[in-house]
Design a protein around this motif. Structure first.
Motif, PDB file in Angstrom:
ATOM      1  N   UNK A   1      73.374  49.911  19.339  1.00 36.20           N
ATOM      2  CA  UNK A   1      74.503  50.825  19.450  1.00 36.20           C
ATOM      3  C   UNK A   1      74.872  51.408  18.097  1.00 36.20           C
ATOM      4  N   UNK A   2      75.114  52.716  18.105  1.00 33.38           N
ATOM      5  CA  UNK A   2      75.634  53.393  16.911  1.00 33.38           C
ATOM      6  C   UNK A   2      76.717  54.369  17.368  1.00 33.38           C
ATOM      7  N   UNK A   3      77.710  54.538  16.534  1.00 31.46           N
ATOM      8  CA  UNK A   3      78.832  55.421  16.852  1.00 31.46           C
ATOM      9  C   UNK A   3      78.337  56.844  17.145  1.00 31.46           C
ATOM     10  N   UNK A   4      79.007  57.515  18.038  1.00 33.20           N
ATOM     11  CA  UNK A   4      78.735  58.906  18.421  1.00 33.20           C
ATOM     12  C   UNK A   4      77.445  59.108  19.214  1.00 33.20           C
ATOM     13  N   UNK A   5      76.816  58.044  19.666  1.00 30.98           N
ATOM     14  CA  UNK A   5      75.645  58.184  20.533  1.00 30.98           C
ATOM     15  C   UNK A   5      76.106  57.942  21.970  1.00 30.98           C
ATOM     16  N   UNK A   6      75.973  58.976  22.784  1.00 33.86           N
ATOM     17  CA  UNK A   6      76.339  58.880  24.197  1.00 33.86           C
ATOM     18  C   UNK A   6      75.244  59.519  25.037  1.00 33.86           C
ATOM     19  N   UNK A   7      75.342  59.345  26.328  1.00 40.96           N
ATOM     20  CA  UNK A   7      74.377  59.984  27.227  1.00 40.96           C
ATOM     21  C   UNK A   7      74.391  61.505  27.016  1.00 40.96           C
TER      22      UNK A   7
ATOM     23  N   UNK B   1      70.674  48.086  29.276  1.00 43.00           N
ATOM     24  CA  UNK B   1      71.977  47.885  28.648  1.00 43.00           C
ATOM     25  C   UNK B   1      72.938  49.036  28.884  1.00 43.00           C
ATOM     26  N   UNK B   2      72.785  49.751  30.002  1.00 42.47           N
ATOM     27  CA  UNK B   2      73.642  50.909  30.292  1.00 42.47           C
ATOM     28  C   UNK B   2      75.092  50.500  30.487  1.00 42.47           C
ATOM     29  N   UNK B   3      75.992  51.266  29.889  1.00 43.87           N
ATOM     30  CA  UNK B   3      77.428  51.132  30.108  1.00 43.87           C
ATOM     31  C   UNK B   3      77.985  52.526  30.362  1.00 43.87           C
ATOM     32  N   UNK B   4      79.052  52.609  31.144  1.00 43.95           N
ATOM     33  CA  UNK B   4      79.601  53.926  31.470  1.00 43.95           C
ATOM     34  C   UNK B   4      80.505  54.495  30.378  1.00 43.95           C
ATOM     35  N   UNK B   5      80.862  53.689  29.420  1.00 48.11           N
ATOM     36  CA  UNK B   5      81.623  54.133  28.226  1.00 48.11           C
ATOM     37  C   UNK B   5      80.916  53.541  27.009  1.00 48.11           C
ATOM     38  N   UNK B   6      80.467  54.403  26.115  1.00 48.90           N
ATOM     39  CA  UNK B   6      79.658  53.958  24.974  1.00 48.90           C
ATOM     40  C   UNK B   6      80.342  52.872  24.149  1.00 48.90           C
ATOM     41  N   UNK B   7      81.649  52.926  24.036  1.00 44.32           N
ATOM     42  CA  UNK B   7      82.375  51.935  23.243  1.00 44.32           C
ATOM     43  C   UNK B   7      82.203  50.508  23.738  1.00 44.32           C
ATOM     44  N   UNK B   8      81.869  50.347  25.021  1.00 47.02           N
ATOM     45  CA  UNK B   8      81.666  49.009  25.577  1.00 47.02           C
ATOM     46  C   UNK B   8      80.414  48.340  25.019  1.00 47.02           C
TER      47      UNK B   8
ATOM     48  N   UNK C   1      69.796  58.466  40.050  1.00 50.39           N
ATOM     49  CA  UNK C   1      71.243  58.453  39.835  1.00 50.39           C
ATOM     50  C   UNK C   1      71.667  59.483  38.808  1.00 50.39           C
ATOM     51  N   UNK C   2      72.970  59.762  38.811  1.00 45.61           N
ATOM     52  CA  UNK C   2      73.609  60.485  37.719  1.00 45.61           C
ATOM     53  C   UNK C   2      74.150  59.433  36.757  1.00 45.61           C
ATOM     54  N   UNK C   3      74.399  59.816  35.528  1.00 42.14           N
ATOM     55  CA  UNK C   3      74.999  58.895  34.562  1.00 42.14           C
ATOM     56  C   UNK C   3      76.260  59.527  33.993  1.00 42.14           C
ATOM     57  N   UNK C   4      77.136  58.698  33.482  1.00 41.38           N
ATOM     58  CA  UNK C   4      78.360  59.200  32.858  1.00 41.38           C
ATOM     59  C   UNK C   4      78.001  59.832  31.510  1.00 41.38           C
ATOM     60  N   UNK C   5      78.421  61.068  31.252  1.00 41.86           N
ATOM     61  CA  UNK C   5      78.120  61.698  29.959  1.00 41.86           C
ATOM     62  C   UNK C   5      78.611  60.881  28.768  1.00 41.86           C
ATOM     63  N   UNK C   6      79.693  60.122  28.956  1.00 44.98           N
ATOM     64  CA  UNK C   6      80.223  59.296  27.875  1.00 44.98           C
ATOM     65  C   UNK C   6      79.612  57.895  27.880  1.00 44.98           C
ATOM     66  N   UNK C   7      78.593  57.692  28.715  1.00 40.79           N
ATOM     67  CA  UNK C   7      77.910  56.407  28.785  1.00 40.79           C
ATOM     68  C   UNK C   7      76.903  56.235  27.655  1.00 40.79           C
ATOM     69  N   UNK C   8      76.179  55.132  27.696  1.00 43.04           N
ATOM     70  CA  UNK C   8      75.185  54.811  26.650  1.00 43.04           C
ATOM     71  C   UNK C   8      74.198  53.794  27.206  1.00 43.04           C
ATOM     72  N   UNK C   9      72.966  53.831  26.706  1.00 42.23           N
ATOM     73  CA  UNK C   9      72.011  52.751  26.966  1.00 42.23           C
ATOM     74  C   UNK C   9      71.135  52.593  25.730  1.00 42.23           C
TER      75      UNK C   9
END
Length: 102
Positions: free
Chosen positions: A64-70, A50-57, A89-97
């Motif tokens: 998902x919980x607020x303020x949890x990012x890569x 369930x990886x997304x490059x922006x946690x808000x997505x 791979x690298x991941x976006x620091x503001x991403x989430x899974x």
């Protein structure tokens, strides 16, 4: 201390020479990680977690919980933007899974 023999000198020299590439590999592992491609959210591995490059997505996801990012996950390496779950791979620091773990 007795003087070192020629045989000991050669043996220690060979050991030192064979250890050099190992040390160089350890030192350059962070540099190599920074050269990895950014993880594509549409790749099969990313979608499986369930990886997304922006946690808000990921707001609609059950885990998902607020303020949890890569960036604040234990699997993330800030120096290289690498993730233990996606070693190729690298991941976006503001991403989430969904495997986020603090």
């Amino acid at each position: 201390m007795p003087p070192i023999t020629r045989r000991e000198f050669i043996r220690h020299g060979l050991l030192a020479i064979t250890a050099l590439p190992l040390g160089a590999g350890i030192l350059s592992s962070r540099a190599l990680a920074a050269d990895l491609p950014l993880l594509d959210p549409s790749s099969p591995q990313a979608q499986a977690l369930g990886y997304v490059d922006k946690a808000g997505k990921a707001r609609g996801h059950d885990a998902w919980k607020k303020d949890r990012t890569c960036a604040n996950c234990m699997f993330f390496d800030a120096d290289s933007a690498g993730c233990q779950l996606f070693p190729q791979n690298r991941v976006a620091p503001e991403g989430w899974c969904q495997a986020w773990n603090g």
